[in-house]
Design a protein around this motif. Sequence first.
Motif, PDB file in Angstrom:
ATOM      1  N   SER A   1      29.760  56.060  68.677  1.00  0.00           N
ATOM      2  CA  SER A   1      29.783  57.487  68.998  1.00  0.00           C
ATOM      3  C   SER A   1      31.166  58.114  68.817  1.00  0.00           C
ATOM      4  O   SER A   1      31.287  59.292  68.461  1.00  0.00           O
ATOM      5  CB  SER A   1      29.283  57.716  70.428  1.00  0.00           C
ATOM      6  OG  SER A   1      30.028  56.950  71.357  1.00  0.00           O
ATOM      7  N   ARG A   2      32.214  57.332  69.059  1.00  0.00           N
ATOM      8  CA  ARG A   2      33.575  57.864  68.938  1.00  0.00           C
ATOM      9  C   ARG A   2      34.158  57.713  67.538  1.00  0.00           C
ATOM     10  O   ARG A   2      35.274  58.168  67.280  1.00  0.00           O
ATOM     11  CB  ARG A   2      34.492  57.152  69.948  1.00  0.00           C
ATOM     12  CG  ARG A   2      34.105  57.389  71.398  1.00  0.00           C
ATOM     13  CD  ARG A   2      35.086  56.695  72.332  1.00  0.00           C
ATOM     14  NE  ARG A   2      34.706  56.876  73.735  1.00  0.00           N
ATOM     15  CZ  ARG A   2      35.396  56.378  74.765  1.00  0.00           C
ATOM     16  NH1 ARG A   2      36.495  55.664  74.530  1.00  0.00           N
ATOM     17  NH2 ARG A   2      34.992  56.593  76.005  1.00  0.00           N
ATOM     18  N   GLU A   3      33.422  57.075  66.650  1.00  0.00           N
ATOM     19  CA  GLU A   3      33.940  56.788  65.324  1.00  0.00           C
ATOM     20  C   GLU A   3      33.487  57.793  64.269  1.00  0.00           C
ATOM     21  O   GLU A   3      34.069  57.866  63.183  1.00  0.00           O
ATOM     22  CB  GLU A   3      33.500  55.388  64.883  1.00  0.00           C
ATOM     23  CG  GLU A   3      33.818  54.276  65.873  1.00  0.00           C
ATOM     24  CD  GLU A   3      35.311  54.123  66.110  1.00  0.00           C
ATOM     25  OE1 GLU A   3      36.081  54.348  65.158  1.00  0.00           O
ATOM     26  OE2 GLU A   3      35.703  53.792  67.247  1.00  0.00           O
ATOM     27  N   LEU A   4      32.464  58.571  64.573  1.00  0.00           N
ATOM     28  CA  LEU A   4      31.885  59.475  63.585  1.00  0.00           C
ATOM     29  C   LEU A   4      32.848  60.599  63.223  1.00  0.00           C
ATOM     30  O   LEU A   4      33.499  61.185  64.088  1.00  0.00           O
ATOM     31  CB  LEU A   4      30.582  60.070  64.121  1.00  0.00           C
ATOM     32  CG  LEU A   4      29.457  59.070  64.421  1.00  0.00           C
ATOM     33  CD1 LEU A   4      28.315  59.771  65.131  1.00  0.00           C
ATOM     34  CD2 LEU A   4      28.971  58.406  63.142  1.00  0.00           C
ATOM     35  N   THR A   5      32.922  60.899  61.924  1.00  0.00           N
ATOM     36  CA  THR A   5      33.784  61.983  61.460  1.00  0.00           C
ATOM     37  C   THR A   5      33.084  63.329  61.689  1.00  0.00           C
ATOM     38  O   THR A   5      31.883  63.394  61.980  1.00  0.00           O
ATOM     39  CB  THR A   5      34.099  61.829  59.966  1.00  0.00           C
ATOM     40  OG1 THR A   5      32.891  62.021  59.210  1.00  0.00           O
ATOM     41  CG2 THR A   5      34.662  60.449  59.672  1.00  0.00           C
ATOM     42  N   SER A   6      33.828  64.407  61.507  1.00  0.00           N
ATOM     43  CA  SER A   6      33.281  65.752  61.695  1.00  0.00           C
ATOM     44  C   SER A   6      32.139  66.017  60.720  1.00  0.00           C
ATOM     45  O   SER A   6      31.094  66.571  61.095  1.00  0.00           O
ATOM     46  CB  SER A   6      34.391  66.790  61.509  1.00  0.00           C
ATOM     47  OG  SER A   6      33.871  68.097  61.581  1.00  0.00           O
ATOM     48  N   ILE A   7      32.314  65.608  59.464  1.00  0.00           N
ATOM     49  CA  ILE A   7      31.255  65.793  58.457  1.00  0.00           C
ATOM     50  C   ILE A   7      30.006  65.027  58.857  1.00  0.00           C
ATOM     51  O   ILE A   7      28.881  65.544  58.780  1.00  0.00           O
ATOM     52  CB  ILE A   7      31.746  65.330  57.070  1.00  0.00           C
ATOM     53  CG1 ILE A   7      32.768  66.319  56.514  1.00  0.00           C
ATOM     54  CG2 ILE A   7      30.573  65.175  56.097  1.00  0.00           C
ATOM     55  CD1 ILE A   7      33.341  65.913  55.166  1.00  0.00           C
ATOM     56  N   GLU A   8      30.190  63.793  59.301  1.00  0.00           N
ATOM     57  CA  GLU A   8      29.052  62.951  59.687  1.00  0.00           C
ATOM     58  C   GLU A   8      28.308  63.538  60.880  1.00  0.00           C
ATOM     59  O   GLU A   8      27.067  63.551  60.906  1.00  0.00           O
ATOM     60  CB  GLU A   8      29.540  61.534  59.989  1.00  0.00           C
ATOM     61  CG  GLU A   8      29.998  60.784  58.745  1.00  0.00           C
ATOM     62  CD  GLU A   8      30.686  59.468  59.045  1.00  0.00           C
ATOM     63  OE1 GLU A   8      30.678  58.575  58.184  1.00  0.00           O
ATOM     64  OE2 GLU A   8      31.239  59.325  60.160  1.00  0.00           O
ATOM     65  N   GLN A   9      29.026  64.026  61.859  1.00  0.00           N
ATOM     66  CA  GLN A   9      28.395  64.615  63.040  1.00  0.00           C
ATOM     67  C   GLN A   9      27.541  65.824  62.661  1.00  0.00           C
ATOM     68  O   GLN A   9      26.410  65.977  63.136  1.00  0.00           O
ATOM     69  CB  GLN A   9      29.461  65.014  64.052  1.00  0.00           C
ATOM     70  CG  GLN A   9      30.170  63.844  64.702  1.00  0.00           C
ATOM     71  CD  GLN A   9      31.320  64.283  65.599  1.00  0.00           C
ATOM     72  OE1 GLN A   9      31.442  65.457  65.949  1.00  0.00           O
ATOM     73  NE2 GLN A   9      32.172  63.342  65.966  1.00  0.00           N
ATOM     74  N   LYS A  10      28.064  66.680  61.804  1.00  0.00           N
ATOM     75  CA  LYS A  10      27.314  67.876  61.382  1.00  0.00           C
ATOM     76  C   LYS A  10      26.084  67.478  60.570  1.00  0.00           C
ATOM     77  O   LYS A  10      25.006  68.072  60.728  1.00  0.00           O
ATOM     78  CB  LYS A  10      28.218  68.797  60.567  1.00  0.00           C
ATOM     79  CG  LYS A  10      29.325  69.445  61.395  1.00  0.00           C
ATOM     80  CD  LYS A  10      30.272  70.266  60.516  1.00  0.00           C
ATOM     81  CE  LYS A  10      31.401  70.862  61.362  1.00  0.00           C
ATOM     82  NZ  LYS A  10      32.372  71.596  60.509  1.00  0.00           N
ATOM     83  N   ASN A  11      26.238  66.497  59.696  1.00  0.00           N
ATOM     84  CA  ASN A  11      25.107  66.065  58.877  1.00  0.00           C
ATOM     85  C   ASN A  11      24.020  65.401  59.720  1.00  0.00           C
ATOM     86  O   ASN A  11      22.824  65.557  59.436  1.00  0.00           O
ATOM     87  CB  ASN A  11      25.586  65.092  57.798  1.00  0.00           C
ATOM     88  CG  ASN A  11      26.256  65.809  56.635  1.00  0.00           C
ATOM     89  OD1 ASN A  11      26.007  66.985  56.392  1.00  0.00           O
ATOM     90  ND2 ASN A  11      27.115  65.097  55.923  1.00  0.00           N
TER      91      ASN A  11
END
Length: 292
Positions: A262-272
Amino acid sequence: MKNIIVLFSLFLFISCKKEEKRVANLQAEKILDEKYQNLYGNWVGDFIVLEADSLVDESDYVYSNKLNLIIKKIDNNKAFGQSVVAGNSRPLSGIFSEKNGEYSFILYEPGKNNDDGKFTFKIINDTIKGIWIANDKKNKVLSRKFVLTKQAFKYNPNLMLPEDTEYVDWYSEKLDTLKEVIDDEEVTYFEETYRTASDVITKLNASTTLLKEEDIKNLKKLELEIIRNTIFARHGYSFKKKSFRQFFDPVDWYIPVTDDISRELTSIEQKNIVLLNRFQKYAEDNYDSFGR
């Protein structure tokens, strides 16, 4: 006054001796760590059923999962590590010995979970070979064997699933009723069908590209699931669901290292992920038949 000086001198002497001993112990630990440094890290490979409960149907367990056995520290005759497999991450501790260039381990999972057990293995010529035995003799799988090789993990957002693979969800079996006229008689029979994904899952990268609605609006549910879970796989997420493990366990670059990213996801990944989840909720699937 003289007594105070003597006591103070004695205190300093004892303190110096303790410090010397502490430094010596630290140096010894460093030397020990350096000696076994090449053993530390991820050892990855197939975790294959050796013995299962004869009364349990084979469909109730997975014959082979990807195992990551992590060796973290060796301290004299003790060893510490971690096992990561099938969505479970368990600490390991136990016994270590060295003889004639062979390293032997007996490492135990804590024993608090039903699937905990004992790993017994040797490292010979850069390869781990061993068996795992379940603590619970009523477990569906009583023992597994494994052959592991050293494999470093590093997050790489550009990693993709291989193109030359057929992506079928073998856990989504559905029986279709078919009718056919043979010799003027209508015959009814059943055909097994399964969810499938097109090669779009090997082309859309949800870790490097901010997806738009038009990119995914026509995708099937399984395709959306795989694209989303490929994000997690790049981060070394250990999948608990069998239907996801079947897609990622065979992939060379995939290494299960954790059950929480959960803490490793990038901003792009979170939005996608948000976008993919929204479309997945209403998407449908196509089913195809296959000879197995």
